[in-house]
Design a protein around this motif. Structure first.
Motif, PDB file in Angstrom:
ATOM      1  N   TYR A   1       0.854  -1.178   0.000  1.00  0.00           N
ATOM      2  CA  TYR A   1       0.000   0.000   0.000  1.00  0.00           C
ATOM      3  C   TYR A   1       0.892   1.230   0.000  1.00  0.00           C
ATOM      4  N   THR A   2       0.347   2.330  -0.438  1.00  0.00           N
ATOM      5  CA  THR A   2       1.046   3.615  -0.409  1.00  0.00           C
ATOM      6  C   THR A   2       0.040   4.702  -0.069  1.00  0.00           C
ATOM      7  N   LEU A   3       0.562   5.884   0.195  1.00  0.00           N
ATOM      8  CA  LEU A   3      -0.310   7.055   0.320  1.00  0.00           C
ATOM      9  C   LEU A   3      -0.848   7.424  -1.049  1.00  0.00           C
ATOM     10  N   ARG A   4      -2.002   8.067  -1.063  1.00  0.00           N
ATOM     11  CA  ARG A   4      -2.581   8.530  -2.328  1.00  0.00           C
ATOM     12  C   ARG A   4      -2.882  10.017  -2.224  1.00  0.00           C
ATOM     13  N   GLN A   5      -2.937  10.679  -3.338  1.00  0.00           N
ATOM     14  CA  GLN A   5      -3.203  12.114  -3.337  1.00  0.00           C
ATOM     15  C   GLN A   5      -4.569  12.385  -2.727  1.00  0.00           C
ATOM     16  N   LYS A   6      -4.569  13.129  -1.624  1.00  0.00           N
ATOM     17  CA  LYS A   6      -5.825  13.394  -0.918  1.00  0.00           C
ATOM     18  C   LYS A   6      -5.603  14.459   0.130  1.00  0.00           C
ATOM     19  N   ASP A   7      -6.635  15.237   0.410  1.00  0.00           N
ATOM     20  CA  ASP A   7      -6.640  16.191   1.504  1.00  0.00           C
ATOM     21  C   ASP A   7      -7.706  15.765   2.508  1.00  0.00           C
ATOM     22  N   GLY A   8      -7.444  16.002   3.778  1.00  0.00           N
ATOM     23  CA  GLY A   8      -8.468  15.699   4.774  1.00  0.00           C
ATOM     24  C   GLY A   8      -7.922  15.785   6.176  1.00  0.00           C
ATOM     25  N   TRP A   9      -8.819  15.731   7.139  1.00  0.00           N
ATOM     26  CA  TRP A   9      -8.440  15.821   8.546  1.00  0.00           C
ATOM     27  C   TRP A   9      -8.050  14.463   9.095  1.00  0.00           C
ATOM     28  N   TYR A  10      -7.048  14.489   9.956  1.00  0.00           N
ATOM     29  CA  TYR A  10      -6.615  13.296  10.674  1.00  0.00           C
ATOM     30  C   TYR A  10      -6.894  13.525  12.155  1.00  0.00           C
ATOM     31  N   HIS A  11      -7.615  12.561  12.788  1.00  0.00           N
ATOM     32  CA  HIS A  11      -8.027  12.742  14.191  1.00  0.00           C
ATOM     33  C   HIS A  11      -7.623  11.588  15.094  1.00  0.00           C
ATOM     34  N   LYS A  12      -7.015  10.547  14.578  1.00  0.00           N
ATOM     35  CA  LYS A  12      -6.792   9.345  15.390  1.00  0.00           C
ATOM     36  C   LYS A  12      -5.879   9.605  16.587  1.00  0.00           C
ATOM     37  N   GLU A  13      -4.907  10.445  16.405  1.00  0.00           N
ATOM     38  CA  GLU A  13      -3.951  10.778  17.462  1.00  0.00           C
ATOM     39  C   GLU A  13      -3.445  12.175  17.153  1.00  0.00           C
TER      40      GLU A  13
ATOM     41  N   ALA B   1       4.113  11.374   9.999  1.00  0.00           N
ATOM     42  CA  ALA B   1       3.785  12.422  10.976  1.00  0.00           C
ATOM     43  C   ALA B   1       2.390  13.012  10.811  1.00  0.00           C
ATOM     44  N   LEU B   2       1.392  12.159  10.627  1.00  0.00           N
ATOM     45  CA  LEU B   2       0.026  12.666  10.482  1.00  0.00           C
ATOM     46  C   LEU B   2      -0.485  13.334  11.746  1.00  0.00           C
ATOM     47  N   GLN B   3       0.167  13.079  12.868  1.00  0.00           N
ATOM     48  CA  GLN B   3      -0.328  13.584  14.152  1.00  0.00           C
ATOM     49  C   GLN B   3      -0.130  15.090  14.321  1.00  0.00           C
ATOM     50  N   VAL B   4       0.741  15.684  13.508  1.00  0.00           N
ATOM     51  CA  VAL B   4       1.042  17.114  13.649  1.00  0.00           C
ATOM     52  C   VAL B   4       0.932  17.799  12.295  1.00  0.00           C
ATOM     53  N   ALA B   5       0.824  19.107  12.324  1.00  0.00           N
ATOM     54  CA  ALA B   5       0.840  19.881  11.076  1.00  0.00           C
ATOM     55  C   ALA B   5       2.180  19.670  10.383  1.00  0.00           C
TER      56      ALA B   5
END
Length: 426
Positions: free
Chosen positions: A70-82, A120-124
């Motif tokens: 799997y890989t990341l895909r082009q997308k924007d959105g909010w991350y809230h898990k941590e 580093a989805l947890q931070v900006a």
């Protein structure tokens, strides 16, 4: 008078009455079904509206990949898990700004390979250690005034094998001057062995006739093949556009994590203090692998360590063979830098003893044997945490657990900048 047989006529009328009753029952059944469907639709629509009003989202940032799993895909959105951040994945599937593949003149380009600590989805993004590091290195005289550019290839849940494949598949296209491999000591070792990672959805390297051989049998699994179908693609599209579907998917994920935890052998149950608590595509970064804090206790862990070390040596050889430099960076785990020595000792007692820095020391020893520059962050970050009484991991009521918070990223970037500006790691 001739006899008239009324039996066929009566039979026909009987059949007509039966047909009418059956038709009436069918219409009644269809009417009820239609009423149910309309009710479900209205309920789903109201739930969708309510979720949008409250701002709920549970974005899926990953897609299947035939080489990497799997890989990341082009997308924007909010991350809230941590923690919480607004995430943008660029057109090349990187959690980063856009980069040209051709390296600009006068640029020293660093390619970063790693897992969730680098993603580093947890931070900006501007709070991530690699974004901060890029800025700090601009002022470093050791780079002869060249512009520093860091390209982030980090993806949550990746083991060293997937990172080696990423180097081969994607990184060299960007002509890096330095390849930096970020190691998470609490799970990167177990991520490299199927029996420890417990998923068939990713590739692995295995020993075969004394050599490292790629096992990409995940491509033959029903799960992966199903993910390539039009129905699955439609499902991903639906999840992208429906908050309700996202909520249902999150509920399914939580149930799976709970169910998997119920099946985990008692010996693998994690001590609750300062464990890693971030969900990933494979669900394998949910707890500290406590067996890394000491010598391997069985053949499986012996093989996991040997595989990991051989993968690093292989990557180092391939990177240098291309004329680039290679650097190993080991990051901290929450318990290693918990700002209370008593808590750390309690943790060690709870797992039967050991050394919190055993994996860091082992990776450093490997680097010294192979002539690989290495930055070992955990001991220095522990010193900082003890002196400042600050938590470098965790968010909200989860202080000391999980991934780096903004302070953790900042401290890591400062330590790495100091090291990178010296001859010994460049």
């Amino acid at each position: 008078m001739p006899h008239i047989d009324h039996e066929p006529l009566q039979t026909e009328r009987t059949h007509q009455r039966v047909d009418k009753k059956a038709s009436s029952r069918l219409r009644s059944w269809l009417g009820k079904l239609l009423l149910i469907l309309i009710s479900v639709f209205i309920g789903a629509l109201m739930a969708e509206i309510a979720l949008r009003v409250v701002g709920y989202s549970h974005e899926e940032f990953y897609r299947p990949h035939p080489v990497l799993g799997y890989t990341l895909r082009q997308k924007d959105g909010w991350y809230h898990k941590e923690g919480q951040s607004y995430v943008r994945i660029n057109s090349e599937g990187l959690r980063d700004r856009e980069h040209t593949k051709a390296k600009p003149a006068g640029t020293f380009r660093i390619a970063l390979l790693g897992d969730s600590y680098s993603e580093a989805l947890q931070v900006a993004v501007e709070e991530s250690y690699w974004a901060l590091l890029e800025k700090k290195l601009q002022d470093c005289s050791a780079f002869d005034g060249r512009k520093i550019e860091i390209i982030n290839f980090g993806v949550s849940g990746y083991g060293t094998g997937q990172e080696l494949l990423t180097w081969r598949e994607r990184v060299w296209d960007y002509s890096p001057d330095l390849v930096m491999l970020q190691i998470t000591t609490n799970n990167d070792i177990s991520d490299n062995v199927r029996s420890l990672k417990r998923t068939n959805r990713v590739p692995y390297f295995v020993h075969q006739d004394g050599k490292l051989v790629l096992d990409n049998s995940f491509k033959n699994t029903r799960t992966f093949q199903w993910g390539q179908t039009e129905v699955a693609r439609f499902g991903r599209w639906l999840e992208d556009h429906s908050r309700l579907v996202q909520a249902l998917e999150k509920a399914h994920l939580r149930f799976k994590i709970w169910f998997d935890s119920r099946r985990t052998p008692a010996a693998e149950v994690q001590v609750p203090v300062a464990g890693a608590a971030a969900a990933t595509p494979t669900g394998n970064e949910l707890g500290v692998d406590t067996l890394v804090y000491g010598e391997p206790r069985d053949a499986v862990w012996e093989d996991a360590w040997r595989l990991t070390e051989e993968l690093i040596v292989t990557m180092n050889g391939e990177v240098r063979g291309r004329g680039a430099k290679f650097l190993l960076v080991t990051v901290s785990n929450g318990i290693q830098v918990y700002p209370d020595a008593e808590v750390r000792q309690t943790f060690l007692k709870g797992i039967g003893g050991g050394d919190l820095f055993y994996p860091d020391k082992r990776f450093r020893a490997l680097a010294e044997r192979e002539g690989i520059p290495v930055i070992t962050l955990a001991p220095q970050m522990q010193t900082y945490a003890d002196q400042s009484k600050a938590f470098l991991h965790g968010f909200g009521d989860k202080k000391g657990e999980g991934h780096w918070n903004p302070l953790g990223h900042r401290v890591a970037s400062e330590l790495m900048a100091n090291a990178l500006c010296t001859e010994e790691v460049r």
